[in-house]
Write a protein that holds these residues in place. Sequence first.
Motif, PDB file in Angstrom:
ATOM      1  N   LEU A 197       0.844  -1.193   0.000  1.00  0.00           N
ATOM      2  CA  LEU A 197       0.000   0.000   0.000  1.00  0.00           C
ATOM      3  C   LEU A 197       0.880   1.244   0.000  1.00  0.00           C
ATOM      4  N   GLU A 198       0.337   2.341  -0.438  1.00  0.00           N
ATOM      5  CA  GLU A 198       1.075   3.600  -0.433  1.00  0.00           C
ATOM      6  C   GLU A 198       0.287   4.648   0.325  1.00  0.00           C
ATOM      7  N   ALA A 199       1.030   5.527   0.982  1.00  0.00           N
ATOM      8  CA  ALA A 199       0.422   6.591   1.772  1.00  0.00           C
ATOM      9  C   ALA A 199       0.242   7.839   0.929  1.00  0.00           C
ATOM     10  N   SER A 200      -0.794   8.578   1.224  1.00  0.00           N
ATOM     11  CA  SER A 200      -0.995   9.868   0.553  1.00  0.00           C
ATOM     12  C   SER A 200       0.114  10.828   0.944  1.00  0.00           C
ATOM     13  N   GLN A 201       0.467  11.710   0.030  1.00  0.00           N
ATOM     14  CA  GLN A 201       1.499  12.695   0.342  1.00  0.00           C
ATOM     15  C   GLN A 201       1.030  13.662   1.417  1.00  0.00           C
ATOM     16  N   GLN A 202      -0.262  13.972   1.420  1.00  0.00           N
ATOM     17  CA  GLN A 202      -0.816  14.853   2.451  1.00  0.00           C
ATOM     18  C   GLN A 202      -1.271  14.018   3.649  1.00  0.00           C
ATOM     19  N   SER A 203      -1.080  14.554   4.826  1.00  0.00           N
ATOM     20  CA  SER A 203      -1.607  13.909   6.023  1.00  0.00           C
ATOM     21  C   SER A 203      -3.044  14.382   6.257  1.00  0.00           C
ATOM     22  N   ILE A 204      -3.816  13.540   6.926  1.00  0.00           N
ATOM     23  CA  ILE A 204      -5.211  13.866   7.236  1.00  0.00           C
ATOM     24  C   ILE A 204      -5.320  14.535   8.603  1.00  0.00           C
ATOM     25  N   PHE A 205      -4.573  14.021   9.561  1.00  0.00           N
ATOM     26  CA  PHE A 205      -4.542  14.672  10.874  1.00  0.00           C
ATOM     27  C   PHE A 205      -3.319  14.189  11.645  1.00  0.00           C
ATOM     28  N   HIS A 206      -3.030  14.878  12.741  1.00  0.00           N
ATOM     29  CA  HIS A 206      -1.899  14.529  13.606  1.00  0.00           C
ATOM     30  C   HIS A 206      -2.432  14.228  15.003  1.00  0.00           C
ATOM     31  N   PHE A 207      -1.798  13.275  15.651  1.00  0.00           N
ATOM     32  CA  PHE A 207      -2.201  12.891  16.999  1.00  0.00           C
ATOM     33  C   PHE A 207      -0.978  12.917  17.902  1.00  0.00           C
ATOM     34  N   GLU A 208      -1.059  13.665  18.992  1.00  0.00           N
ATOM     35  CA  GLU A 208       0.051  13.726  19.930  1.00  0.00           C
ATOM     36  C   GLU A 208      -0.039  12.554  20.892  1.00  0.00           C
ATOM     37  N   SER A 209       0.990  11.742  20.920  1.00  0.00           N
ATOM     38  CA  SER A 209       1.019  10.560  21.778  1.00  0.00           C
ATOM     39  C   SER A 209       1.369  10.965  23.201  1.00  0.00           C
ATOM     40  N   ARG A 210       0.419  10.756  24.131  1.00  0.00           N
ATOM     41  CA  ARG A 210       0.612  11.148  25.518  1.00  0.00           C
ATOM     42  C   ARG A 210       0.044  10.091  26.462  1.00  0.00           C
ATOM     43  N   LEU A 211       0.487  10.137  27.694  1.00  0.00           N
ATOM     44  CA  LEU A 211      -0.083   9.331  28.762  1.00  0.00           C
ATOM     45  C   LEU A 211      -0.866  10.271  29.659  1.00  0.00           C
ATOM     46  N   TRP A 212      -2.191  10.053  29.742  1.00  0.00           N
ATOM     47  CA  TRP A 212      -3.039  10.902  30.579  1.00  0.00           C
ATOM     48  C   TRP A 212      -3.087  10.348  31.996  1.00  0.00           C
ATOM     49  N   LEU A 213      -3.207  11.267  32.954  1.00  0.00           N
ATOM     50  CA  LEU A 213      -3.159  10.914  34.374  1.00  0.00           C
ATOM     51  C   LEU A 213      -4.419  11.380  35.080  1.00  0.00           C
ATOM     52  N   ASN A 214      -4.941  10.526  35.936  1.00  0.00           N
ATOM     53  CA  ASN A 214      -6.084  10.888  36.764  1.00  0.00           C
ATOM     54  C   ASN A 214      -5.548  11.478  38.069  1.00  0.00           C
ATOM     55  N   PRO A 215      -5.813  12.754  38.367  1.00  0.00           N
ATOM     56  CA  PRO A 215      -5.272  13.375  39.587  1.00  0.00           C
ATOM     57  C   PRO A 215      -5.680  12.644  40.857  1.00  0.00           C
ATOM     58  N   GLU A 216      -6.785  11.892  40.811  1.00  0.00           N
ATOM     59  CA  GLU A 216      -7.246  11.179  41.999  1.00  0.00           C
ATOM     60  C   GLU A 216      -6.476   9.886  42.230  1.00  0.00           C
ATOM     61  N   CYS A 217      -5.664   9.474  41.273  1.00  0.00           N
ATOM     62  CA  CYS A 217      -4.848   8.272  41.433  1.00  0.00           C
ATOM     63  C   CYS A 217      -3.615   8.615  42.271  1.00  0.00           C
ATOM     64  N   ARG A 218      -3.265   7.772  43.211  1.00  0.00           N
ATOM     65  CA  ARG A 218      -2.165   8.073  44.122  1.00  0.00           C
ATOM     66  C   ARG A 218      -0.800   8.064  43.441  1.00  0.00           C
ATOM     67  N   TYR A 219      -0.733   7.518  42.219  1.00  0.00           N
ATOM     68  CA  TYR A 219       0.532   7.481  41.492  1.00  0.00           C
ATOM     69  C   TYR A 219       0.711   8.679  40.562  1.00  0.00           C
ATOM     70  N   SER A 220      -0.327   9.475  40.385  1.00  0.00           N
ATOM     71  CA  SER A 220      -0.296  10.541  39.396  1.00  0.00           C
ATOM     72  C   SER A 220       0.848  11.528  39.623  1.00  0.00           C
ATOM     73  N   GLY A 221       0.974  12.027  40.834  1.00  0.00           N
ATOM     74  CA  GLY A 221       2.017  12.990  41.131  1.00  0.00           C
ATOM     75  C   GLY A 221       3.407  12.409  40.959  1.00  0.00           C
ATOM     76  N   GLN A 222       3.578  11.160  41.364  1.00  0.00           N
ATOM     77  CA  GLN A 222       4.887  10.517  41.243  1.00  0.00           C
ATOM     78  C   GLN A 222       5.282  10.356  39.775  1.00  0.00           C
ATOM     79  N   ILE A 223       4.323   9.971  38.934  1.00  0.00           N
ATOM     80  CA  ILE A 223       4.618   9.792  37.509  1.00  0.00           C
ATOM     81  C   ILE A 223       4.975  11.128  36.870  1.00  0.00           C
TER      82      ILE A 223
END
Length: 232
Positions: A197-223
């Motif tokens: 398969l071949e990709a289009s020269q133009q991109s359709i959208f961009h997605f920023e890869s991140r890890l989201w954190l729940n502030p109520e989780c006790r590990y959030s601040g440490q991470i």
Amino acid sequence: MNSRFCLILLLVYYWGLISKAAALESDYFPVLAMEYPPFTTEEHPEGGVLMAELAAKTASYKLLPKPLFMPLLRLQRTLQEGNWCTSFAPPLNEQDYPSVSTSLEQLSFHLYRVQQKAPFQWQELKELKGREVALIRSMEGTRTTQGLLQAGITPIYVNSLAQALKMVTKMRVDYALADKHSYQYYQQQGLLDGRVLEASQQSIFHFESRLWLNPECRYSGQIQAIFSFPAP
């Protein structure tokens, strides 16, 4: 593959060497994810390259991720209910939650089609009016799919990226929406019946890869603190 992606693969190897020793004395924090090889996948012993990268980042602090893979609807419901700690899938109103970046930073998504002689490009997206594009169901209702619909392109929602790409190889749809890393992964795994398969020269959208954190989780601040430290 580019150098950044190769670095992540090296991290996977590194983490495979240290995981058994580290697991004996480490605490675990749950990480929500959906099946999206090679980044997050139950097919990999460490949960995919992003899970391995995360583990390599936190292991020296005696903290390890515990992957929790869920189907899309269950994952979205879990995020909405607030019963989660960390997630590679964005929560609703993601701007209200802290997050940390991964080394991938940003993924570019392109249309993929069966390889042809003519360049795969356009001046305006509406030039593809009347075509069908397969994309994963989590994209339904997003700005990206709204843009496709406005251009006269019909989205066909499927449960996995592999299914979307296979539909293109079998000529059941015109295009699939994918990123190059996942396409290369499925191609190398032999899941595309040898079709290129071949990709289009133009991109359709961009997605920023991140890890989201729940502030109520006790590990959030440490991470957050771990990710704020400079790399050794």
